[in-house]
Write a protein that holds these residues in place. Structure first.
Motif, PDB file in Angstrom:
ATOM      1  N   THR A  64       0.783  -2.038   0.336  1.00  0.00           N
ATOM      2  CA  THR A  64       0.569  -0.652   0.725  1.00  0.00           C
ATOM      3  C   THR A  64       1.676   0.233   0.165  1.00  0.00           C
ATOM      4  O   THR A  64       2.835   0.095   0.523  1.00  0.00           O
ATOM      5  N   SER A  80      -9.415   3.327   7.297  1.00  0.00           N
ATOM      6  CA  SER A  80      -8.239   2.457   7.455  1.00  0.00           C
ATOM      7  C   SER A  80      -7.175   3.022   8.385  1.00  0.00           C
ATOM      8  O   SER A  80      -6.163   2.366   8.638  1.00  0.00           O
ATOM      9  N   LEU A  84      -4.338   0.623   9.840  1.00  0.00           N
ATOM     10  CA  LEU A  84      -3.003   0.779   9.279  1.00  0.00           C
ATOM     11  C   LEU A  84      -1.970   1.018  10.375  1.00  0.00           C
ATOM     12  O   LEU A  84      -0.905   0.388  10.386  1.00  0.00           O
TER      13      LEU A  84
END
Length: 102
Positions: A64, A80, A84
């Motif tokens: 990421t 996401s 996340l």
């Protein structure tokens, strides 16, 4: 130069402050970009395309980047977004956050 353990405390503090609503997303990204600038200035190879990326917990197979964080966390409706946030929180709680550069 991939794993950068000496930047982990700075990143951890920034992520914790973000999750605790002490800083906003712009401030988080600013702090992470600062780390990236420091790493780039220390990089003797200076290869184009290298970037700072994060591994949030053991078994995290994603790389990421700061740009991905900025994109995904700026929109709570992003698919996401919650995943996340959960990954960041889980990694911080388990002290498994890693900062990488490649």
């Amino acid at each position: 130069m991939s794993k950068l353990p000496h930047y982990t405390p700075i990143a951890s503090e920034a992520f914790n402050n973000f999750l605790d609503n002490r800083i906003n997303l712009d401030e988080l990204i600013e702090r992470l970009r600062y780390i990236e600038l420091q790493v780039q200035s220390d990089d003797e190879d200076e290869e184009a395309g290298k970037t700072v990326w994060f591994r949030f917990f053991e078994g995290d197979t994603l790389r990421t980047t700061i740009s991905e964080l900025e994109k995904e966390l700026s929109d709570p409706t992003h698919p996401s977004y919650r995943i996340l946030l959960y990954g960041i929180a889980t990694g911080l709680e388990a002290d498994e956050l890693e900062v990488h550069y490649s």
